[in-house]
Enzyme design. Structure first.
Site, mmCIF file in Angstrom:
data_model
loop_
_atom_site.group_PDB
_atom_site.id
_atom_site.type_symbol
_atom_site.label_atom_id
_atom_site.label_comp_id
_atom_site.label_asym_id
_atom_site.label_seq_id
_atom_site.Cartn_x
_atom_site.Cartn_y
_atom_site.Cartn_z
ATOM 1 N N GLU A 10 5.174 -11.612 -3.938
ATOM 2 C CA GLU A 10 3.818 -11.831 -3.420
ATOM 3 C C GLU A 10 2.819 -10.932 -4.124
ATOM 4 O OE1 GLU A 10 5.257 -12.817 1.155
ATOM 5 O OE2 GLU A 10 4.220 -10.955 0.760
ATOM 6 N N LYS A 56 0.109 -8.203 -4.260
ATOM 7 C CA LYS A 56 -0.138 -7.047 -3.396
ATOM 8 C C LYS A 56 -1.650 -6.950 -3.191
ATOM 9 C CE LYS A 56 1.231 -2.217 -2.911
ATOM 10 N NZ LYS A 56 -0.029 -1.661 -2.440
ATOM 11 N N ARG A 90 11.705 1.973 4.663
ATOM 12 C CA ARG A 90 11.265 1.942 3.269
ATOM 13 C C ARG A 90 12.508 2.034 2.384
ATOM 14 N NH1 ARG A 90 6.141 3.374 0.567
ATOM 15 N NH2 ARG A 90 5.400 4.890 2.060
ATOM 16 N N ARG A 96 -2.168 1.243 9.498
ATOM 17 C CA ARG A 96 -0.901 1.813 9.039
ATOM 18 C C ARG A 96 -0.602 3.126 9.756
ATOM 19 N NH1 ARG A 96 1.426 4.684 5.584
ATOM 20 N NH2 ARG A 96 2.441 4.174 3.624
ATOM 21 N N PHE A 141 0.797 -11.948 6.305
ATOM 22 C CA PHE A 141 1.976 -12.243 5.478
ATOM 23 C C PHE A 141 3.266 -12.183 6.281
ATOM 24 C CE2 PHE A 141 0.615 -7.866 4.036
ATOM 25 C CZ PHE A 141 1.599 -7.140 4.714
ATOM 26 N N LYS A 188 10.246 -9.424 -1.851
ATOM 27 C CA LYS A 188 10.905 -9.353 -0.546
ATOM 28 C C LYS A 188 12.128 -10.259 -0.520
ATOM 29 C CE LYS A 188 6.453 -8.685 1.720
ATOM 30 N NZ LYS A 188 5.399 -9.279 2.525
ATOM 31 N N LYS A 220 3.743 -1.687 -9.375
ATOM 32 C CA LYS A 220 2.342 -1.553 -9.780
ATOM 33 C C LYS A 220 2.353 -0.954 -11.175
ATOM 34 C CE LYS A 220 0.787 1.110 -6.216
ATOM 35 N NZ LYS A 220 -0.222 1.704 -5.333
ATOM 36 N N GLU A 243 -3.722 -5.646 -7.591
ATOM 37 C CA GLU A 243 -3.136 -4.307 -7.607
ATOM 38 C C GLU A 243 -1.675 -4.267 -8.079
ATOM 39 O OE1 GLU A 243 -2.718 -2.574 -3.773
ATOM 40 O OE2 GLU A 243 -2.530 -0.571 -4.608
HETATM 41 P P1 ATP Z 1 0.138 1.720 -1.577
HETATM 42 O O1 ATP Z 1 -0.778 2.900 -1.718
HETATM 43 O O2 ATP Z 1 0.880 1.380 -2.824
HETATM 44 O O3 ATP Z 1 -0.500 0.538 -0.914
HETATM 45 P P2 ATP Z 1 1.461 2.465 0.866
HETATM 46 O O4 ATP Z 1 2.290 3.717 0.989
HETATM 47 O O5 ATP Z 1 0.171 2.397 1.590
HETATM 48 O O6 ATP Z 1 1.313 2.210 -0.668
HETATM 49 P P3 ATP Z 1 3.644 0.660 0.855
HETATM 50 O O7 ATP Z 1 4.397 0.125 1.992
HETATM 51 O O8 ATP Z 1 4.354 1.615 -0.004
HETATM 52 O O9 ATP Z 1 2.288 1.247 1.394
HETATM 53 O O10 ATP Z 1 3.172 -0.538 -0.039
HETATM 54 C C1 ATP Z 1 2.969 -1.752 0.577
HETATM 55 C C2 ATP Z 1 1.533 -1.849 1.058
HETATM 56 O O11 ATP Z 1 0.922 -2.876 0.326
HETATM 57 C C3 ATP Z 1 1.474 -2.299 2.496
HETATM 58 O O12 ATP Z 1 1.371 -1.203 3.366
HETATM 59 C C4 ATP Z 1 0.266 -3.197 2.550
HETATM 60 O O13 ATP Z 1 -0.874 -2.464 2.960
HETATM 61 C C5 ATP Z 1 0.027 -3.612 1.126
HETATM 62 N N1 ATP Z 1 0.251 -5.032 0.850
HETATM 63 C C6 ATP Z 1 -0.595 -5.830 0.197
HETATM 64 N N2 ATP Z 1 -0.113 -7.052 0.056
HETATM 65 C C7 ATP Z 1 1.112 -7.060 0.633
HETATM 66 C C8 ATP Z 1 2.111 -8.048 0.801
HETATM 67 N N3 ATP Z 1 1.963 -9.265 0.318
HETATM 68 N N4 ATP Z 1 3.231 -7.695 1.460
HETATM 69 C C9 ATP Z 1 3.394 -6.442 1.928
HETATM 70 N N5 ATP Z 1 2.489 -5.466 1.796
HETATM 71 C C10 ATP Z 1 1.346 -5.765 1.154
#
Ligand code: ATP
Length: 605
Positions: free
Chosen positions: A251, A253, A434, A273, A342, A423, A442, A418
């Protein structure tokens, strides 16, 4: 000792000892001693909330990051604004008096300043008094109010205690022990219960007795659930290996705010979050949620974004709050909040996190009626993917080979998104996990020492969001004949599109547009530019002549690649524009030889 009388100094001694301890086991043991000897049978929450301040939701935010805290401390200590100590606090990133020691650690720099003023004697502050003062600090809206609370605390503490209070306010104690270990030491079921309730107080109350196991609790509508997170991987091949044999969806991001929507009839919560509720999103979203979600009760997982109705695309990250405010004030705007769901975690009266992602996608399609630019769903088919315009990239794909993943990744990066999330379609949704059921990829932007200042020599039209407009650039390096005259030739170096905001890109294009020369058939390369015969390199427009062009500072993944596509001997992997150098004359751009020397020195040759 009762709760009323436990001194905060006891906690500080534990913190200091934990910082010195090398092993996690020792740190855990100290926590256990605190619980058993000092706190036994008492209100654990009053201490645990100070040990895990980032998880405490009973107090609202202090609104104090380092810079605001520095200003408030300067006032609270009565320092002159230009005194060395005031400047030390304000410039905490540069470090304290001891030649940059403690640089970047606000609490340590502050402790240096405080030591000279507070002395060693503790004023005997109790944990209860500290919690009351922190409640006050969170409730004060202006700087004067916050300063007064800090002054009160300074009077009742010594520098060491004050250092820990500042760390608690900044919500990071840097103890070298994970929150997971603290939870495990507290109670075997503490982490699980926290993950499904995000309620530290409830965890401390329900799990007082370590000998009693707690029946596994499921998620509930109205209580934030700790979001499932993604594990970072460095490239598509690693991601593919990790998900070997799984049925995989990839997907886009989205770059917005991770939000869980909890709907219980007309009661709606938007949990971020960090488990905070964001009622400000109701203004733009309430009606659409009530109309377009077909069940009484559910929890959706997704990203809150802003949709621009004039450009018909998602706006860049950062305007959610502004748009929510505009919606509250009823202001007309081309921009509106748009939620992309999502995942779905709860439907009717049942949690569905134990079902597979494929089953949850099916549920999502049944429960949510998408409304363009307002409420969208992301599943391999249906919703966003079905309604994309011709020529637009997909928002998610089911991948069958690693090449599918690589292609999709490249497309999303070119589209200035980004990154991607991979998944396992067979996996359940796990609160707080996690461990790698979701993987994120990225591009890595590491400064290659200094930025590289390169000259724009051509442009490529974008697709989708920027169809028909120049969205990427071909940049070149100068070939110098001698060090005094202006370079007359430039070799193509790489293609770069990401890094600038839409606004910065528009300004740059407006400036360059008069000098765009269409690269029409038969393809003639302007005499100043040297390119290869590779068709991937050919831009859609050339810049008429180099003296009309502009320098870009670019950064990149540190790894350079031997170039087969471009005329320069090396190119960059995932280049990114750092800024536009309108201030630097075109002829001062980097030259080929200097760049080759840079590559050789960074490779150790
Ligand atoms: P980052 O700063 O890279 O967003 P993070 O620590 O906030 O990292 P992670 O769980 O590591 O969060 O990365 C996934 C994040 O990406 C999710 O918390 C969500 O906010 C975002 N996101 C965007 N699109 C998607 C998607 N399609 N599926 C899951 N998460 C997504």
């Amino acid at each position: 000792m009762t709760d009323e009388t436990v001194r905060f100094g006891v906690l500080c001694s534990m913190f200091e000892a934990m910082v010195r301890d090398r092993s996690a086991a020792k740190k855990r043991k100290r926590f256990r001693t605190l619980l058993d000897r000092v706190y036994t049978g008492r209100d654990y929450f009053s201490a645990v909330r100070l040990i895990l301040p980032a998880l405490d939701r009973e107090r609202c935010s202090y609104g104090l990051k380092e810079s605001a805290l520095a200003a408030a401390l300067v006032d609270a200590l009565g320092l002159a604004k230009d005194s060395p100590d005031a400047l030390r606090l304000v410039n905490w990133r540069k470090g304290g008096a001891r030649s940059g020691a403690n640089a970047g650690n606000f609490a340590l720099v502050a402790a240096e300043v405080l030591q000279r003023r507070q002395g060693m004697a503790s004023g005997g502050l109790t944990i209860k008094e500290l919690n009351d003062a922190l409640d006050q600090l969170a409730s004060k809206e202006n700087r004067e109010g916050k300063t007064a609370v800090l002054s009160g605390l300074i009077k009742k503490t010594n520098a060491l205690e004050m250092k820990w209070i500042l760390m608690i306010i900044l919500k990071d104690l840097k103890l070298g022990i994970s929150e997971k270990s603290i939870f495990h030491e507290f109670h075997a079921d503490a982490e699980d219960l926290f993950n499904v309730t995000c309620d530290l107080k409830l965890v401390c109350e329900k799990l007082k007795d370590r000998s009693q196991r707690h029946k596994r609790q499921d998620i509930e509508v109205g209580k934030a659930v700790r979001p499932q997170l993604a594990l970072r991987v460095t490239d598509a091949a690693t991601a593919w290996r990790k998900l070997h044999g799984k049925h995989v969806v990839v997907e886009c991001k989205f770059d917005g705010d991770r939000i869980q929507i909890h709907k219980n009839g007309e009661e709606i919560h938007f949990f971020s979050r960090n488990f905070l509720d964001h009622p400000e999103y109701k203004h733009g979203m309430l009606n659409v949620i009530l109309r377009n979600i077909t069940v009484e009760r559910c929890i959706l997982d997704g990203e809150m974004l802003v949709w621009d109705t004039s450009t018909q695309r998602f706006a860049e990250f950062g305007s959610n709050q502004e748009i929510a405010k505009a919606a509250r004030e009823g202001l007309e705007s081309d921009r509106q909040l748009c939620y992309v769901a999502f995942d779905i975690l709860y439907v009717g009266d049942t949690s569905v996190i134990h079902q597979s992602l494929t089953e949850r996608h099916d549920l999502l399609r049944k429960v949510v009626k998408p409304l363009k630019g307002r409420l969208e769903i992301l599943t391999p088919n249906g919703g966003l993917n079905d309604r994309r315009l011709q020529g637009e990239p997909c928002w998610s794909i089911v991948a069958y080979t690693v090449e599918d993943v690589e292609r999709f990744f490249k497309e999303t990066i070119e589209n200035r998104d980004e990154g991607i999330v991979l998944k396992d379609l067979g996996s359940k949704w796990e609160p707080g996990d996690r461990s790698g059921k979701w993987l994120k990829l990225k591009p890595d932007y590491i400064h290659a020492g200094a930025d590289l200042d390169v000259l724009i020599i051509g442009g490529y039209f974008g697709s989708g969001r920027r169809g028909g407009e120049v969205a990427q650039f071909l940049v070149g390096l100068a070939v110098r004949s001698d060090s005094t005259s202006c370079p007359k030739r430039f070799v193509s170096f790489c293609r770069v599109g990401t890094g600038l905001s839409d606004e910065e890109l528009d300004t740059l294009i407006t400036k360059l547009k008069p000098y765009f020369r269409k690269n029409e058939y038969p393809k003639k390369v302007p005499p100043f530019y040297e390119v290869t015969n590779n068709s991937k390199e050919r831009p859609d427009v050339w810049i008429d002549s180099p003296d009309k062009s502009v320098i870009l500072s670019i950064t990149s993944d540190i790894r350079t690649i031997k170039s087969e596509v471009f005329a320069a001997p090396y190119s960059l992997r995932f280049p990114r524009i750092h800024r536009v150098r309108y201030d630097k004359p075109w002829h001062e751009c980097l030259d080929v030889q200097s760049f080759v020397d840079l590559v050789h020195s960074s490779n150790g040759n």
